[in-house]
Scaffold this active site. Structure first.
Site, PDB file in Angstrom:
ATOM      1  N   LEU A  90       1.095  -1.185   0.150  1.00 64.58           N
ATOM      2  CA  LEU A  90       0.209   0.221  -0.089  1.00 64.58           C
ATOM      3  C   LEU A  90       1.322   1.514   0.310  1.00 64.58           C
ATOM      4  CD1 LEU A  90      -2.496  -0.857   2.070  1.00 64.58           C
ATOM      5  CD2 LEU A  90      -2.712  -0.725  -0.043  1.00 64.58           C
ATOM      6  N   ILE A  93       5.823   4.088  -4.214  1.00 64.32           N
ATOM      7  CA  ILE A  93       7.150   3.677  -4.509  1.00 64.32           C
ATOM      8  C   ILE A  93       7.638   4.310  -6.247  1.00 64.32           C
ATOM      9  CG2 ILE A  93       7.962   1.564  -3.036  1.00 64.32           C
ATOM     10  CD1 ILE A  93       7.348   0.184  -5.575  1.00 64.32           C
ATOM     11  N   ASN A 105       1.439  -5.624 -10.124  1.00 60.88           N
ATOM     12  CA  ASN A 105       0.343  -5.187  -9.035  1.00 60.88           C
ATOM     13  C   ASN A 105      -1.052  -5.996  -9.986  1.00 60.88           C
ATOM     14  OD1 ASN A 105      -0.723  -4.173  -6.500  1.00 60.88           O
ATOM     15  ND2 ASN A 105      -2.052  -2.620  -8.440  1.00 60.88           N
ATOM     16  N   HIS A 107      -5.176  -5.609  -8.865  1.00 63.43           N
ATOM     17  CA  HIS A 107      -6.135  -4.234  -8.304  1.00 63.43           C
ATOM     18  C   HIS A 107      -7.479  -5.625  -8.092  1.00 63.43           C
ATOM     19  CE1 HIS A 107      -8.099  -1.641  -6.895  1.00 63.43           C
ATOM     20  NE2 HIS A 107      -8.229  -1.448  -7.398  1.00 63.43           N
ATOM     21  N   ASP A 148      -2.467   2.279  -9.259  1.00 56.70           N
ATOM     22  CA  ASP A 148      -3.454   0.550 -10.462  1.00 56.70           C
ATOM     23  C   ASP A 148      -3.006   1.731 -11.614  1.00 56.70           C
ATOM     24  OD1 ASP A 148      -3.509   0.127  -8.222  1.00 56.70           O
ATOM     25  OD2 ASP A 148      -5.750   1.433  -7.425  1.00 56.70           O
TER      26      ASP A 148
HETATM   27  C1  GAR Z   1      -5.589  -7.549  -2.257  1.00 60.12           C
HETATM   28  O1  GAR Z   1      -6.635  -8.651  -2.396  1.00 60.12           O
HETATM   29  C2  GAR Z   1      -5.314  -6.994  -3.997  1.00 60.12           C
HETATM   30  O2  GAR Z   1      -6.111  -7.791  -4.820  1.00 60.12           O
HETATM   31  C3  GAR Z   1      -5.500  -5.910  -3.220  1.00 60.12           C
HETATM   32  O3  GAR Z   1      -5.074  -6.325  -1.259  1.00 60.12           O
HETATM   33  C4  GAR Z   1      -5.342  -7.727  -1.090  1.00 60.12           C
HETATM   34  C5  GAR Z   1      -4.370  -8.137  -0.608  1.00 60.12           C
HETATM   35  O4  GAR Z   1      -4.507  -9.599   0.336  1.00 60.12           O
HETATM   36  N1  GAR Z   1      -4.766  -4.948  -3.536  1.00 60.12           N
HETATM   37  C6  GAR Z   1      -4.876  -4.111  -4.128  1.00 60.12           C
HETATM   38  O5  GAR Z   1      -5.993  -3.600  -3.502  1.00 60.12           O
HETATM   39  C7  GAR Z   1      -4.404  -2.614  -4.600  1.00 60.12           C
HETATM   40  N2  GAR Z   1      -4.366  -1.533  -5.086  1.00 60.12           N
HETATM   41  P1  GAR Z   1      -2.874  -9.742   1.307  1.00 60.12           P
HETATM   42  O6  GAR Z   1      -2.156  -8.644   1.594  1.00 60.12           O
HETATM   43  O7  GAR Z   1      -4.090 -10.449   2.095  1.00 60.12           O
HETATM   44  O8  GAR Z   1      -2.431 -10.656   0.238  1.00 60.12           O
END
Ligand code: GAR
Length: 206
Positions: A90, A93, A105, A107, A148
């Site tokens: 999050l 970078i 990434n 999303h 994103d």
């Molecule tokens: C995942 O669902 C991913 O798609 C989302 O965070 C979650 C990570 O879960 N990513 C975003 O929203 C990026 N903008 P985790 O920490 O258990 O791997």
């Protein structure tokens, strides 16, 4: 040689663990020599239990995003990682030139919808439901220096039911993520992703 992945996390680590499972099952020709967490989180414990090397590098310990990014990518270069994988990472970078189209990434929406700063995790699913979307899904993309954003590699759709809440939709999208992310990384490992004029072409797609 298996592809070397540096996996960046900030939370639960489920995305990272799914990749490690795919590696162990032989469906992803890769290894994870380094996990970097942007804050203390359960993902670090999960990484260590899975036998992975994890370090915590918090942006708060650096004067700027630039300095933070330099330190992070120097750790990535130290383990000679081929590809950087954002797995629920999050923090902002700045991607250095030698890592252009070498940072991926995932999303939890169909980009370019429902994205940007602050739009992550459950917030995405709540917004999708509030908007009345009939489908949602996930997107794997190469990263540029916008949130994103960057060339899209794969998208996988899921249905949105009238009875869904953020939890039930998150579960469906996460199953799609578990398929799409290893698939995209495996395509990279096979050298089948060609980026041309901001678009990803999959070479030898059947
Ligand atoms: C995942 O669902 C991913 O798609 C989302 O965070 C979650 C990570 O879960 N990513 C975003 O929203 C990026 N903008 P985790 O920490 O258990 O791997």
């Amino acid at each position: 040689m298996p592809l070397k992945l540096a996996v960046l996390i900030s939370g639960g680590g489920s995305t990272m663990i799914n990749l490690q499972r795919n590696i162990q099952a032989g469906s992803l020709d890769a290894s994870i020599p380094l996990v970097v967490a942007s804050r203390p989180c359960t993902g670090v414990e999960k990484a260590e239990s899975a036998g992975l090397t994890a370090v915590t590098l918090s942006p708060k310990s650096f004067a700027s995003t630039d300095e933070y990014s330099q330190k992070l990518f120097s750790a990535v270069r130290d383990v000679e990682a081929d590809l950087v994988i954002l797995a629920g990472f999050l923090s902002k970078i700045i991607i250095p030139e030698d890592f252009a189209n070498r940072v991926m990434n995932i999303h939890p929406s169909l980009l370019p919808a429902f994205c940007g700063k602050g739009m992550y995790g459950h917030r995405v699913h709540e917004a999708v439901i509030t908007r009345g979307c009939k489908i949602s899904g996930c997107t794997v993309h190469f990263c540029d220096n916008e949130y994103d954003h960057g060339p899209i590699i794969l998208q996988q759709t899921v249905r949105v039911d009238a009875t869904d809440n953020a939890d039930s939709l998150a579960e469906r999208v996460q199953s799609a993520e578990c398929e799409a992310y290893p698939k995209a990384i495996q395509l990279y490992a096979e050298n089948r992703l060609l980026v041309k004029e901001g678009r990803v072409h999959i070479v030898n797609e059947s």
